[in-house]
Scaffold this motif. Structure first.
Motif, PDB file in Angstrom:
ATOM      1  N   PHE A  56      39.313  34.592  32.815  1.00 45.54           N
ATOM      2  CA  PHE A  56      38.837  33.272  33.259  1.00 45.54           C
ATOM      3  C   PHE A  56      39.098  33.061  34.744  1.00 45.54           C
ATOM      4  CE2 PHE A  56      38.755  32.376  28.657  1.00 45.54           C
ATOM      5  CZ  PHE A  56      37.438  31.917  28.592  1.00 45.54           C
ATOM      6  N   SER A  57      40.118  33.742  35.296  1.00 47.79           N
ATOM      7  CA  SER A  57      40.283  33.595  36.756  1.00 47.79           C
ATOM      8  C   SER A  57      39.134  34.307  37.472  1.00 47.79           C
ATOM      9  CB  SER A  57      41.645  34.121  37.200  1.00 47.79           C
ATOM     10  OG  SER A  57      41.728  35.505  36.929  1.00 47.79           O
ATOM     11  N   PHE A  58      38.697  35.467  36.936  1.00 44.45           N
ATOM     12  CA  PHE A  58      37.512  36.115  37.515  1.00 44.45           C
ATOM     13  C   PHE A  58      36.317  35.165  37.451  1.00 44.45           C
ATOM     14  CE2 PHE A  58      39.146  40.544  36.000  1.00 44.45           C
ATOM     15  CZ  PHE A  58      39.992  40.597  37.094  1.00 44.45           C
ATOM     16  N   ALA A  59      36.177  34.520  36.274  1.00 42.66           N
ATOM     17  CA  ALA A  59      35.006  33.647  36.082  1.00 42.66           C
ATOM     18  C   ALA A  59      35.037  32.495  37.077  1.00 42.66           C
ATOM     19  CB  ALA A  59      34.984  33.123  34.654  1.00 42.66           C
ATOM     20  N   VAL A  60      36.211  31.883  37.237  1.00 45.57           N
ATOM     21  CA  VAL A  60      36.304  30.747  38.183  1.00 45.57           C
ATOM     22  C   VAL A  60      35.982  31.236  39.593  1.00 45.57           C
ATOM     23  CG1 VAL A  60      37.868  29.059  39.215  1.00 45.57           C
ATOM     24  CG2 VAL A  60      37.944  29.477  36.758  1.00 45.57           C
ATOM     25  N   ALA A  61      36.528  32.400  39.970  1.00 43.25           N
ATOM     26  CA  ALA A  61      36.271  32.921  41.320  1.00 43.25           C
ATOM     27  C   ALA A  61      34.782  33.191  41.513  1.00 43.25           C
ATOM     28  CB  ALA A  61      37.067  34.200  41.529  1.00 43.25           C
ATOM     29  N   ALA A  62      34.164  33.790  40.482  1.00 45.66           N
ATOM     30  CA  ALA A  62      32.729  34.091  40.590  1.00 45.66           C
ATOM     31  C   ALA A  62      31.928  32.800  40.728  1.00 45.66           C
ATOM     32  CB  ALA A  62      32.282  34.864  39.356  1.00 45.66           C
ATOM     33  N   LEU A  63      32.321  31.767  39.973  1.00 45.65           N
ATOM     34  CA  LEU A  63      31.586  30.488  40.039  1.00 45.65           C
ATOM     35  C   LEU A  63      31.782  29.832  41.397  1.00 45.65           C
ATOM     36  CD1 LEU A  63      32.323  29.175  36.437  1.00 45.65           C
ATOM     37  CD2 LEU A  63      30.110  29.869  37.332  1.00 45.65           C
ATOM     38  N   LEU A  64      33.004  29.936  41.941  1.00 37.92           N
ATOM     39  CA  LEU A  64      33.211  29.352  43.279  1.00 37.92           C
ATOM     40  C   LEU A  64      32.367  30.098  44.307  1.00 37.92           C
ATOM     41  CD1 LEU A  64      37.053  28.664  43.260  1.00 37.92           C
ATOM     42  CD2 LEU A  64      35.208  27.004  43.150  1.00 37.92           C
ATOM     43  N   GLY A  65      32.213  31.407  44.090  1.00 38.89           N
ATOM     44  CA  GLY A  65      31.349  32.169  45.003  1.00 38.89           C
ATOM     45  C   GLY A  65      29.904  31.726  44.909  1.00 38.89           C
ATOM     46  N   ALA A  66      29.538  31.112  43.768  1.00 37.95           N
ATOM     47  CA  ALA A  66      28.143  30.679  43.597  1.00 37.95           C
ATOM     48  C   ALA A  66      27.865  29.376  44.340  1.00 37.95           C
ATOM     49  CB  ALA A  66      27.837  30.488  42.108  1.00 37.95           C
ATOM     50  N   VAL A  67      28.947  28.642  44.677  1.00 39.08           N
ATOM     51  CA  VAL A  67      28.727  27.306  45.253  1.00 39.08           C
ATOM     52  C   VAL A  67      27.898  27.376  46.536  1.00 39.08           C
ATOM     53  CG1 VAL A  67      29.867  25.261  46.207  1.00 39.08           C
ATOM     54  CG2 VAL A  67      30.817  26.402  44.200  1.00 39.08           C
ATOM     55  N   LYS A  68      28.149  28.428  47.360  1.00 38.98           N
ATOM     56  CA  LYS A  68      27.435  28.457  48.644  1.00 38.98           C
ATOM     57  C   LYS A  68      25.942  28.690  48.458  1.00 38.98           C
ATOM     58  CE  LYS A  68      29.272  33.094  49.348  1.00 38.98           C
ATOM     59  NZ  LYS A  68      30.421  32.956  48.464  1.00 38.98           N
ATOM     60  N   HIS A  69      25.549  29.138  47.255  1.00 35.53           N
ATOM     61  CA  HIS A  69      24.116  29.341  47.013  1.00 35.53           C
ATOM     62  C   HIS A  69      23.474  28.105  46.392  1.00 35.53           C
ATOM     63  CE1 HIS A  69      24.639  33.564  47.898  1.00 35.53           C
ATOM     64  NE2 HIS A  69      25.699  33.544  47.127  1.00 35.53           N
ATOM     65  N   CYS A  70      24.295  27.096  46.084  1.00 37.18           N
ATOM     66  CA  CYS A  70      23.767  25.875  45.447  1.00 37.18           C
ATOM     67  C   CYS A  70      23.923  24.732  46.427  1.00 37.18           C
ATOM     68  CB  CYS A  70      24.543  25.555  44.173  1.00 37.18           C
ATOM     69  SG  CYS A  70      24.565  26.923  43.027  1.00 37.18           S
ATOM     70  N   PRO A  71      22.849  24.359  47.093  1.00 42.80           N
ATOM     71  CA  PRO A  71      22.963  23.325  48.130  1.00 42.80           C
ATOM     72  C   PRO A  71      23.546  22.014  47.592  1.00 42.80           C
ATOM     73  CG  PRO A  71      20.777  24.331  48.125  1.00 42.80           C
ATOM     74  CD  PRO A  71      21.489  24.874  46.933  1.00 42.80           C
ATOM     75  N   LEU A  72      23.395  21.761  46.285  1.00 41.70           N
ATOM     76  CA  LEU A  72      23.874  20.470  45.773  1.00 41.70           C
ATOM     77  C   LEU A  72      25.381  20.478  45.529  1.00 41.70           C
ATOM     78  CD1 LEU A  72      20.960  19.715  43.301  1.00 41.70           C
ATOM     79  CD2 LEU A  72      21.321  18.715  45.542  1.00 41.70           C
ATOM     80  N   GLY A  73      25.990  21.658  45.529  1.00 38.01           N
ATOM     81  CA  GLY A  73      27.442  21.743  45.507  1.00 38.01           C
ATOM     82  C   GLY A  73      28.107  21.341  44.195  1.00 38.01           C
ATOM     83  N   ILE A  74      29.442  21.210  44.260  1.00 36.15           N
ATOM     84  CA  ILE A  74      30.215  20.775  43.087  1.00 36.15           C
ATOM     85  C   ILE A  74      31.063  19.583  43.514  1.00 36.15           C
ATOM     86  CG2 ILE A  74      30.368  23.043  42.007  1.00 36.15           C
ATOM     87  CD1 ILE A  74      33.149  23.341  43.238  1.00 36.15           C
ATOM     88  N   PRO A  75      31.518  18.787  42.553  1.00 36.44           N
ATOM     89  CA  PRO A  75      32.324  17.609  42.931  1.00 36.44           C
ATOM     90  C   PRO A  75      33.545  18.034  43.746  1.00 36.44           C
ATOM     91  CG  PRO A  75      31.693  17.474  40.629  1.00 36.44           C
ATOM     92  CD  PRO A  75      31.256  18.820  41.112  1.00 36.44           C
ATOM     93  N   HIS A  76      33.881  17.189  44.715  1.00 34.59           N
ATOM     94  CA  HIS A  76      34.943  17.534  45.649  1.00 34.59           C
ATOM     95  C   HIS A  76      36.284  17.705  44.947  1.00 34.59           C
ATOM     96  CE1 HIS A  76      37.913  16.793  48.820  1.00 34.59           C
ATOM     97  NE2 HIS A  76      37.044  17.428  49.564  1.00 34.59           N
ATOM     98  N   GLY A  77      36.487  16.953  43.882  1.00 34.58           N
ATOM     99  CA  GLY A  77      37.783  16.958  43.199  1.00 34.58           C
ATOM    100  C   GLY A  77      38.125  18.294  42.562  1.00 34.58           C
ATOM    101  N   LYS A  78      37.109  19.139  42.322  1.00 32.87           N
ATOM    102  CA  LYS A  78      37.378  20.418  41.653  1.00 32.87           C
ATOM    103  C   LYS A  78      38.342  21.258  42.482  1.00 32.87           C
ATOM    104  CE  LYS A  78      34.574  19.800  38.218  1.00 32.87           C
ATOM    105  NZ  LYS A  78      35.157  18.556  37.762  1.00 32.87           N
ATOM    106  N   GLY A  79      38.247  21.150  43.806  1.00 32.73           N
ATOM    107  CA  GLY A  79      39.108  21.949  44.679  1.00 32.73           C
ATOM    108  C   GLY A  79      40.576  21.675  44.371  1.00 32.73           C
ATOM    109  N   LYS A  80      40.878  20.396  44.173  1.00 34.01           N
ATOM    110  CA  LYS A  80      42.264  20.011  43.927  1.00 34.01           C
ATOM    111  C   LYS A  80      42.752  20.623  42.618  1.00 34.01           C
ATOM    112  CE  LYS A  80      45.195  15.941  43.797  1.00 34.01           C
ATOM    113  NZ  LYS A  80      45.242  14.495  43.624  1.00 34.01           N
ATOM    114  N   ALA A  81      41.900  20.511  41.570  1.00 31.72           N
ATOM    115  CA  ALA A  81      42.282  21.030  40.253  1.00 31.72           C
ATOM    116  C   ALA A  81      42.562  22.533  40.338  1.00 31.72           C
ATOM    117  CB  ALA A  81      41.157  20.761  39.260  1.00 31.72           C
ATOM    118  N   ILE A  82      41.693  23.245  41.070  1.00 29.48           N
ATOM    119  CA  ILE A  82      41.837  24.700  41.149  1.00 29.48           C
ATOM    120  C   ILE A  82      43.115  25.050  41.913  1.00 29.48           C
ATOM    121  CG2 ILE A  82      40.822  26.769  42.191  1.00 29.48           C
ATOM    122  CD1 ILE A  82      38.070  25.399  41.502  1.00 29.48           C
ATOM    123  N   MET A  83      43.350  24.329  42.982  1.00 25.63           N
ATOM    124  CA  MET A  83      44.534  24.603  43.791  1.00 25.63           C
ATOM    125  C   MET A  83      45.798  24.392  42.957  1.00 25.63           C
ATOM    126  SD  MET A  83      45.302  25.560  46.796  1.00 25.63           S
ATOM    127  CE  MET A  83      46.985  26.041  47.087  1.00 25.63           C
TER     128      MET A  83
END
Length: 2045
Positions: free
Chosen positions: A508-535
């Protein structure tokens, strides 16, 4: 060469030429002959046939080169096919004799080969005519083959292919023999022969049934054998053969009789797949004959066999086609996946093999599923793949749940299923990625369970599977951005819950990393709060890692992986977590060296493993931070990153000893640690680790020369270091091909594994390198070398010179001390790091150091230049030149070149010679033409010699390549060598065998370089130039005929160059033909060359290219590849089809560019064709989109459904495009928009239906866009309702363009309506799907824009119809009312900001238009008294739209104000950041402010305008009514600003609320307008100015501006700046309107102050009143402090820009220099008029003294405009500027200031001067009469006379001049001038003040009477004279009225006879002309008035003159009669019953 252009060979000219020229001459003649024969009449050919045959056969004996013999053979065949065939047998016999000849000498070989080629060509062309001789021929050829060398075998195979082709089934008897011969050739040691044999067998299988029935197995085995040791071309040819034969076997249907006779066995699909599988798994060692080693499991299949079989799989499926694959997909999939499953564990027994097999399987799946299936079939395929994953999942679960630990771990099944899962998951990811949002139905389909199946295998025990599943999720998220957040949540939740399972933590850490890598390809992005949860989670994992040793490694890796991937979200997110990350970074390393020592003494193997893992992860996280968040890298942050670095380097130096202590378990972790540290150091500036440079350098040297790296990994280390062009000479594998993905493994050599994700899990979040494919990191052992080499370059450049010398010598020693393969590896590492070092030095312009340092470098490079590894030689040549560049000393460079010269002269071995020849080329490349010409001569001389060494093709290739570099870099210096070089190239092209393709490729590069050197000179007409040009064209022709595709690509790029420099000389039709034939070539580089060339051609000659392509398609059907269906859809359609199939990014870009150029130049002419193309692409889309739309339509709209269902019923006929992908459909939709734009610039009929229909009837070939409106709407509808979001956006954009362009076009059949009205149901249906709950914000935003455009377009006038679309906007408004919290939390907060603002902007646009219409409607009501008119003019709609909006206005205004407040906050400069609200604004959050800014910038302007209009409509009502009551009755609106922010704040008074709002709007406007950015749109500026206008339309804001003078000045300065910086007239006019309003505000303020002062000081004396207005008592205006001054500046700016003559500085003379008056443009006139209005208002803002200061300026400008623009217009009209200046004059002259006591006398003087100026305008200047319009000037004079106080104009000198002017104009011949003069005089005569009017009456009355009497005598002849007379009479009538009693009778005595003389009696009245009758009526009317008025005088006159009286009476009587007649006739004609409406209306009027 012109002499070669004849039917017979010109032997006389031929005999006079030299050897080389002879060959050229022959080739040119044969080329010409080929064209000529096809166009010459049959009889003419027969006449000369005998001679021709003799000439051609004689050439056979003259050793023709390969291209010549081919042409010769073709000509012979054409000649016999056209002429007589009786002598053909002799020719065949002759050829056979030549082949039988026993002469084996090399000189005779070309003749033999030519004979072989001739036979092939003759049989191919003449076919069955020759069937009786063919057995002998074939026998003879086959016999010859036994003793032939490779060239002979090659030509014989091709010749046999031609013979078989020509004879078809007739050749059956020889099939077995040919088959046998070809079999042996298929495994020939020459690769070219193998290719030729494959072609021959491919031809054979068309007729030889046995190949795909009885002998199928042996054919397959043979092909597998052929793959062994093959090259790329062989694999392409043989895989094509194998694939097609197997496909044949599967689909063949055998007729019964034949089958029984030949006992053919039927082959099933399973058997065929097993056959291929056997090749893949066991290679060529056969089926059952597996040797002992095979049984032992030691041998593995050679890679080239596996790669070849992989390609054969793809050919096999492609041959059977997409439909077949769809039907048999399940079987095919399970077979392909089984290749890597547990049943064949041999294939995957080593990691290396497994990775390679997986690549092959992935390639098969990608090429078939991705390349052959349409989107629907792909979705079905995805479900099948998902099933395969589920099956494996079950197997794994069963094993995993087995309680026994032993069996669990030892299970081989788990290991075996892993590879199958990896392939399935990667393909599933790729598939969904390519489908993008079209895959939405797949994921919504719960039965498929895609996400569940992928997430379930994240727990797989194998790391490869976990990574593949994570990557698959990444692809899903990129394809469907709406899944990204839910997937992330799901994985984070599982990660938290399953924290105690090692597989889960890792997976699941691979999966989260892969999904975060996808964010730059999605102009609409993800909610800002996710960063805090991941950290938080990452910190938790890192902290808990030590608690449980079973999980330590996984948790440590997971924690750092999450942090590293979090960094890719960019600064906005990372800045909040940076402090925590840096703290973790600091803690992961020991603080001091001492601590490191204690660590060493304490640790054990396991703790070191974990420690190294953690530290490598930390290094990776920091590296990720530096590369993703560069802007956060401040000095302070760098200082915090640095402290742990020395310790990290210390650890690096200790690693070797740690490894010794703990052994092999630490081997991989330590290598990974090294690599991570090196990678980080490469990114950091070297200064930061200055103290550790030496330590690092030592470690690097040790790494590079380490003794345990056995692998010769040159192929990944060196290519980046060699020059891109040099790689071409090394190996075709280094070039880009469609098979790069699998061919790469051959490049790496058998011992090296290809890259794969499990080698570096951290690469999962990094940006992918190529397209959508999985990241492919190399194993750590290899990548550490590559990082070390990179870092070496940097570090070595920064250490001291002594240190540098030491290291270089150490490297040199290490090479000397190793032997054999080891030595080569070390040498390779050393050279790659040395190259990096030299490259770094060259780019940073550093000095290498003293002589001693050069020596070791030189020795190192020299050694590599003579290495047997060609790649190493290539890199060394590059380093050689870089060395010269760094040393930068002429003598040194010359020395290097001399070394190479000497070596080349003395050395005999190929290795040294190739290395040094390239070194010479490289030197030139880097040092240009710096070298002396002497140097150039020797270089060229040596390379000439080397390139003619026919014994070694390699030598020729390298030498020619080097020569091409020299030609390129020498530039003009090379001119002297051009001719010899060109003849060398042509000679080699004509003689080098086609089997040496690489030599031909180098020749092509040389030719290309030569053409570039010659450049535009190739256009010249001199003999030498034309010879050169002919040679170039001839060279291109030879290369075009070469069988090698890369050589053909070279030919095309040479022709492209020639076409650029000398377009007239390139035969376009043959070039286009060549391009079309190769459009679908299997070679990527050839396709690229074709498109690059096409792209250039269509920029100039699109139409010609397109025509040639279609003609070609009609004439030669067989030549064209069936894929490109040019005949039906033209070249454009073929390109679209290609775009749909092509995957290469560069190619797709070129195709789009080519199509865009074609569209730009041809779309208007071929409109129907282009629209049909786009429509076919869009209509061929998947069926499910269209079906759903129809249903919704019919349900909701009942009868209205028809239109839309017409749109959606699909054409039954098959489309020319089958299932195009979404990207192609998006491009088609963009093309539609481009076509509309092109039509806008073309004929106006494209947007005028009546005109279009009329022109279409005149000529049916005419075609106009408006006639295709239904298609445009249909295409937009289809796109807008698709599944793909990108396509929806394009569809909505198209709809928007259509609405905007066609909204105003009236429908001729239904007046009052527009043509778009009939499509309202379709528009509604296209928009509705965009407003569903799951639509992404960007689509909703676009849809809102379309909604508002539709509502404001005014297409629909019926409110009920409009409500449908209005309802959609209302629904979105309801959705956004809750603000930023309520919207979807799937995307980043800035996405909801975008959506909210789009909705608000759409509403704003609608509201603005509604208010405008309301305004027009009110004006219309004022102007039309007639009610019927108004109702017909659509007033309801203008009223109704506002009513529609009214209900939501309260909400809207609140939201608008909130949005504006947000915008105002966001645009504050950065120093006010601390003042911003912590939680963000109404619609943005504090963290996403930066992202949100962009959306606010897009929409604020219209919202501002709408808010201003709304505030205006509420009138800011405060001060009007009695304060107390009004405040109570007025509810406090909730829109008051800033109320919510502090709940305890006092409620503001309405006055404050309004002031806040006023300042908000004013502030935003001023901020925007005063610093207009270059990207500010016209729309924003206009909206902003309109908002200001609206604001100043009401009294309250005006009073604000009036009372605050600084504010007014500020605004004026801003507007002045806008006018200076923006040329647009509309913006300048809008600005001037605001200026006018500011001046009005100031006037009102001054008036108000004066009024209140008078009221207050009523009792006091008038004198004591203070002065109000600018200028106070002194009259001084201070620049910068004065409103009036600012206004004057602005007006002068406008006036001078339009009329530069007004500026005395510009005209260069102080006085009034006259120039011809000019007419301004319409815009110019409007601007000038507006400025004059403002000027005329200014005196009212001043105090009397102030008005005196500005009056001269104002008068100068006003009169100046009058003078400059007083142009004579027909009909005596005044130009608009003149009218405006007269208006302004009148306003100025009647100003109260002119009469005020304090300013009266000054005004009088100034006004007199002004009048003088006007009178001076008449006087001739410099003796030339001016051409001013007298009427304008007279009118100005009259205004002076009538509007000023009498003392201005009554002074005698002025009065006299004025009277003279009137006299003069009365005398003018121009009737119009006379009429106007009379009219002006009339106004003066009637002026009540006698002091003014009398002088004029005295002077001019007598003249007028005389003129009238004159007219009276000769009677008026035309209407103008009639008008003059009438005006004159009016003047006399006025005189009579003004005259005193005693004089009146005299005047009447003059007047009455004149009038009576025009009366007619009843007889004359009937026959009179219309003019006489009009005169009669006019005279009678006047007499009737005068009679009663002055009855006594009248009676006296009548009595005294009976003649007059009689005439008058007769006339009156006659008049009464005629009136009676009229009444009678009208009564008769009246119609009983109802009258037609039109008559009623006229009667009514």
């Amino acid at each position: 060469m012109e002499l070669a252009h004849s039917l017979l060979l010109n032997e006389e000219a031929y005999s006079q030429l030299g050897e080389v020229q002879k060959a050229e001459f022959i080739f040119e003649w044969l080329r010409y002959l080929e064209k000529l024969l096809l166009t010459t009449g049959r009889n003419d050919v027969k006449e000369k046939q005998k001679t021709l045959v003799e000439q051609l056969l004689s050439l056979l004996n003259s050793s023709p080169g390969p291209p010549t013999r081919k042409l010769l053979a073709e000509n012979l065949a054409i000649l016999y096919s056209i002429g007589d065939t009786f002598s053909v047998y002799e020719t065949i016999d002759k050829c056979n004799d030549l082949i039988r000849s026993k002469d084996d000498s090399p000189s005779y070989l070309p003749t033999k080969l030519a004979a072989v080629v001739c036979l092939g060509s003759l049989y191919k062309k003449l076919g069955r005519i020759l069937s009786n001789t063919f057995t002998d021929t074939v026998g003879n050829i086959l016999r010859a083959m036994k003793s032939a060398e490779s060239q002979g075998r090659y030509e014989i195979m091709l010749s046999l292919q031609n013979i078989l082709n020509g004879l078809g089934a007739a050749a059956t008897s020889c099939h077995r023999d040919v088959y046998k011969a070809a079999k042996s050739c298929l495994t020939d040691r020459s690769m070219a022969v193998r290719c030729a044999a494959a072609k021959c067998l491919l031809e054979l299988q068309n007729e030889a049934v046995f190949m795909w029935s009885t002998d199928l197995d042996s054919v397959a085995t043979l092909c597998f054998k052929s793959f062994e040791g093959s090259n790329y071309d062989v694999r392409i040819s043989v895989s094509k053969l194998l694939g097609i034969v197997l496909a044949k076997a599967v689909i063949s249907v055998h007729p019964g009789a034949a089958a029984s006779r030949q006992n053919i066995r039927k082959v099933s699909l399973e058997e065929v797949l097993d056959l291929l599988g056997t090749g893949f798994l066991r290679g060529s060692s056969g089926f059952l004959r597996a040797g002992g080693d095979m049984l032992k499991g030691t041998s593995s299949v050679s890679r080239d066999v596996r790669v070849g079989v992989t390609q054969a799989y793809v050919v096999f499926v492609s041959a059977l086609g997409g439909a077949w694959l769809e039907r048999n997909f399940a079987t095919f999939l399970s077979h392909v996946l089984s290749l890597v499953s547990q049943s064949h564990s041999k294939a995957t027994q080593t990691q290396i093999d497994a990775v390679c097999c997986r690549r092959c399987v992935s390639f098969i799946l990608r090429a078939t599923i991705g390349g052959l299936l349409g989107e629907k079939a792909q979705i079905a395929a995805a479900k099948d793949i998902c099933q395969a994953i589920w099956k494996q999942k079950k197997v794994v679960d069963a094993i995993m749940n087995d309680g026994n630990l032993e069996t669990r771990l030892g299970s081989t099944d788990v290991a075996a299923s892993q590879h199958l899962l990896v392939c399935a998951l990667q393909e599933l990811g790729n598939l969904i990625h390519s489908l993008s949002t079209s895959a939405a139905p797949l994921l919504q389909d719960s039965s498929a369970g895609i996400l569940d199946s992928v997430i379930s295998v994240i727990l797989h025990p194998s790391i490869s599977v976990r990574l593949a599943a994570a990557w698959c999720l990444h692809c899903i998220a990129v394809a469907l951005p709406s899944c990204l957040t839910p997937l992330l949540d799901r994985c984070l939740e599982r990660l938290t819950v399953l924290k105690s399972s090692p597989e889960a933590v890792s997976g699941f850490s691979f999966a989260v990393a892969a999904l975060l890598g996808a964010v730059k390809h999605c102009p609409l992005g993800i909610p800002h709060g996710k960063g805090k949860a991941i950290m938080t989670l990452a910190e938790d994992l890192l902290c808990s890692a030590i608690q449980n040793s079973r999980l330590s490694a996984q948790r440590t890796q997971a924690g750092w992986l999450l942090i590293a991937s979090l960094m890719t979200l960019g600064s906005a997110v990372v800045s909040h977590h940076l402090a925590r990350v840096l703290l973790l970074w600091k803690c992961v390393f020991p603080v001091s060296p001492k601590d490191l020592e204690t660590e060493k003494s304490r640790g054990d193997s396991f703790t070191w493993q974990i420690t190294l893992e953690g530290r490598a992860g930390a290094l990776c996280a920091i590296k990720s931070f530096i590369s993703s968040c560069g802007d956060l890298l401040t000095e302070e942050v760098i200082q915090r990153i640095l402290p742990p670095l020395p310790c990290a380097v210390d650890l690096l130096t200790q690693l070797t000893s740690i490894l010794k202590t703990y052994g092999s378990p630490l081997k991989t972790p330590s290598v990974v640690y090294r690599q991570r540290l090196y990678d980080l150091l490469i990114l950091l500036p070297p200064e930061t680790y200055k103290g550790n440079l030496c330590a690092i350098l030592k470690e690097l040297a040790a790494d590079l020369t380490a003794s345990d790296t056995q692998v010769a990994a040159s192929t990944f280390l060196l290519p980046p270091l060699c020059h891109q062009d040099d790689l071409l000479i090394l190996s075709p594998l280094l070039q880009e091909t469609d098979h790069r993905f699998i061919e790469e493994q051959l490049l790496l050599g058998n011992g090296v594994t290809c890259g794969s994700l499990e080698y570096d899990p951290y690469s999962i979040y990094e940006k992918e390198v190529e397209g959508d494919s999985v990241p492919k990191p190399l194993p750590p052992a290899l990548s550490v070398v590559s990082s070390a080499a990179k870092l070496f370059g940097v570090v070595c450049a920064h250490v001291g010179e002594t240190q540098r010398l030491l290291v270089l010598e150490q490297l040199l020693d290490s090479i000397k001390h190793t032997k054999g393969a080891r030595q080569q590896v070390v040498q390779l590492h050393v050279i790659s790091s040395l190259s990096r070092f030299l490259k770094y030095m060259a780019s940073s312009k550093e000095s290498l150091g003293p002589e001693e340092i050069r020596r070791p470098v030189l020795t190192l490079v020299m050694g590599a230049l003579e290495s047997p590894n060609p790649l190493l030689r290539c890199a060394a040549a590059e380093a050689w030149a870089r060395l010269a560049q760094v040393v930068d000393d002429g003598a040194f460079t010359a020395g290097l070149a001399q070394v190479s010269f000497d070596k080349l002269k003395s050395a005999r071995d190929i290795v040294t010679r190739t290395g040094h020849s390239l070194a010479l080329g490289s030197l030139h490349r880097y040092l240009g033409g710096v070298n002396s010409s002497q140097h150039l001569n020797s270089c060229v001389g040596i390379l000439y010699t080397l390139s003619q060494d026919s014994t070694s093709p390699d030598m020729q290739t390298w030498a020619l390549h080097s020569l091409s570099l020299i030609i390129d870099s020498a530039g003009p210096l090379y001119y002297v060598h051009v001719e010899p070089t060109l003849s060398l190239i042509i000679m080699l092209l004509l003689n080098v065998p086609p089997t040496h393709a690489e030599v031909h490729q180098s020749l092509g590069r040389c030719l290309n370089a030569l053409i570039t050197t010659l450049g535009p000179e190739l256009q010249g007409n001199g003999t030498s130039v034309s010879t050169l040009r002919t040679s170039c064209l001839l060279g291109c022709a030879v290369m075009q005929d070469n069988p090698d595709c890369l050589v053909q690509a070279q030919a095309i790029s040479c022709l492209q160059q020639l076409h650029m420099f000398a377009p007239r000389h390139v035969n376009l039709s043959s070039l286009v033909c060549c391009l079309c034939v190769n459009l679908c070539s299997p070679y990527l580089l050839l396709r690229r060359a074709v498109l690059a060339c096409l792209r250039q051609l269509v920029q100039r000659e699109a139409a010609e290219v397109s025509e040639h392509a279609v003609l070609l398609a009609k004439h030669n059907k067989e030549e064209l590849v069936p894929d490109a269906n040019i005949g039906e859809v033209g070249l454009e359609g073929a390109l679209l089809t290609l775009l749909d199939k092509e995957t290469d990014q560069k190619l797709c870009h070129d195709i789009k560019e080519t199509l865009n150029h074609m569209l730009t130049s041809m779309a208007v002419e071929k409109l129907s064709f282009w629209l049909k193309l786009c429509k076919d692409v869009l209509a061929a889309s998947t069926d499910f989109t269209t079906a759903t739309c129809v249903d919704t339509l019919q349900e909701e709209e009942g009868d209205k459904g028809d239109d839309a269902s017409v749109l959606t019923t699909r054409n039954e006929k098959s489309h020319s495009f089958t299932n195009p992908r979404w990207a192609t459909r998006v491009f088609a939709a963009e093309c539609v928009c481009r076509i509309i734009n092109q039509c806008e610039n073309a004929d106006s009929a494209h947007f005028d239906i009546a005109l279009a229909q009329e022109m279409k009837t005149k000529d049916s070939r005419n075609d106009f866009l408006v006639l295709h409106l239904a298609d445009l709407i249909r295409m937009a509808f289809m796109a807008a309702t698709d599944h793909s979001d990108q396509l929806r956006l394009s569809g909505l954009e198209t709809l928007l363009v259509v609405i905007r362009r066609f909204a105003t076009i009236p429908e001729p059949e239904f007046p009052g309506h527009v043509i778009l009205e009939q499509y309202q149901a379709n528009v509604g249906a296209a928009l509705r799907p965009a407003f569903t709950s799951d639509t992404p914000p960007d689509v909703i935003a676009k849809a809102c824009q379309v909604c508002s455009a539709w509502i404001v377009s005014g297409v629909v006038s019926d409110l009920n119809d409009l409500r449908r679309v209005h309802h959609l906007l209302v629904s979105s408004l309801t959705k956004i009312q809750a603000g930023k919290e309520a919207l979807s939390n799937l995307y980043n907060e800035s996405a909801s900001t975008m959506e909210i603002l789009a909705v608000l902007k759409a509403w704003a646009e609608v509201y603005i238009i509604a208010v405008e219409r309301q305004k027009k409607f009110k004006q219309h009501l004022k102007t039309t008294t007639c009610l019927e008119e108004s109702s017909r003019n659509g007033s309801c709609s203008s009223d109704g739209l506002l009513d529609l909006i009214h209900t939501d206005l309260g909400t809207l205004s609140r939201l608008w104000l909130a949005a504006l407040q947000d915008f105002a906050l966001l645009t504050l400069p950065s120093e006010f950041a601390s003042l911003l609200p912590v939680e963000g604004g109404a619609f943005y959050t504090a963290e996403t402010g930066e992202h949100a800014k962009f959306h606010y910038h897009n929409s604020w302007a219209l919202i501002l305008h709408a808010t201003a209009l709304w505030l205006t409509s509420t009138d800011f009502v405060l001060a009007d009514q009695d304060e107390g009551a009004s405040n109570l009755s007025r509810p406090v609106t909730p829109t008051s600003m800033c109320q919510g922010s502090s709940s305890g704040a006092t409620v503001k008074s309405p006055e404050d609320v309004y002031t806040d709002r006023f300042h908000l709007i004013l502030g935003i406007s001023v901020e925007f307008l005063c610093s207009l950015r270059s990207d500010a749109t016209m729309e924003s500026i206009t909206a902003c100015l309109h908002a200001l206008q609206a604001l100043l339309d009401v009294p309250w804001p005006r009073s604000k501006i009036g009372s605050d003078q600084d504010l007014g000045i500020e605004l004026l300065n801003v507007l002045h700046r806008v006018i200076l910086t923006r040329e647009s007239p509309s913006i300048q006019l809008a600005s001037l309107e605001v200026v006018r309003q500011i001046i009005c505000a100031a006037q009102e303020h001054v008036k108000e102050k004066r009024r209140s002062a008078e009221v207050d000081d009523g009792a006091a004396e008038k004198e004591t009143l203070p002065e109000f207005g600018e200028g106070k008592d002194t009259g001084g205006l201070v620049p910068g402090k004065s409103l009036v001054f600012a206004t004057l500046e602005l007006c002068v700016c406008i006036l001078v820009r339009q009329l530069p003559e007004l500026n005395p500085k510009l005209t260069g003379s102080p006085g009034l220099k006259t120039s011809k008056p000019q007419m301004l443009s319409e815009d110019g006139s409007r601007l000038v008029s507006a400025a004059l209005v403002i000027l005329s208002e200014l005196p009212a803002v001043c105090s009397p003294e102030g008005s005196v200061s500005i009056l001269p300026t104002i008068l100068y400008l006003t009169i100046g405009v009058l003078r400059e623009t007083a142009v004579k217009l027909p009909g005596g009209q005044l130009s608009s500027t003149v009218a405006a200046s007269l208006q302004a004059l009148k306003a100025i002259l009647s100003s109260p200031m002119a009469r005020a006591e304090k300013s009266h006398s000054a005004w009088t003087d100034l006004l007199r001067s002004a009048l003088t100026t006007i009178l001076d305008c008449w006087d001739p200047v410099d003796g030339a009469q001016q051409e001013l319009d007298e009427v304008s000037l007279l009118t100005a004079v009259t205004i002076f006379i009538l509007s000023t106080s009498p003392e201005v104009t009554t002074i005698p000198c002025l009065q006299k001049r004025c009277i003279e002017k009137f006299k003069a104009t009365l005398e003018m011949k121009d009737p119009m001038v006379q009429i106007k003069t009379y009219q002006l005089l009339l106004s003066i005569f009637q002026y009540p003040n006698p002091a003014i009017s009398y002088p004029y009456i005295y002077s001019l009355a007598s003249a007028i009477v005389e003129k009238l009497q004159e007219i009276d005598k000769r009677k008026p002849e035309d209407t103008t004279e009639l008008q003059i007379f009438q005006e004159g009479i009016k003047v006399l009538g006025a005189l009579v009225a003004v005259a005193e009693e005693q004089h009146r009778s005299q005047l009447l005595v003059c007047l009455l006879p004149i009038l009576i003389s025009f009366l007619l009696d009843e007889n004359a009245l009937g026959s009179a002309t219309s003019i006489m009758r009009n005169l009669h009526d006019f005279a009678l009317q006047n007499l009737m008035q005068i009679g009663p008025q002055y009855s006594s005088v009248f009676k006296n006159l009548m009595a005294s003159s009976p003649a007059l009286k009689a005439r008058l009476e007769a006339a009156i009587k006659g008049n009464q009669e005629s009136v009676k007649d009229k009444i009678a006739t009208s009564k008769h004609t009246k119609n009983p019953g109802k009258n037609s409406s039109i008559q009623l209306k006229t009667n009514f009027l």
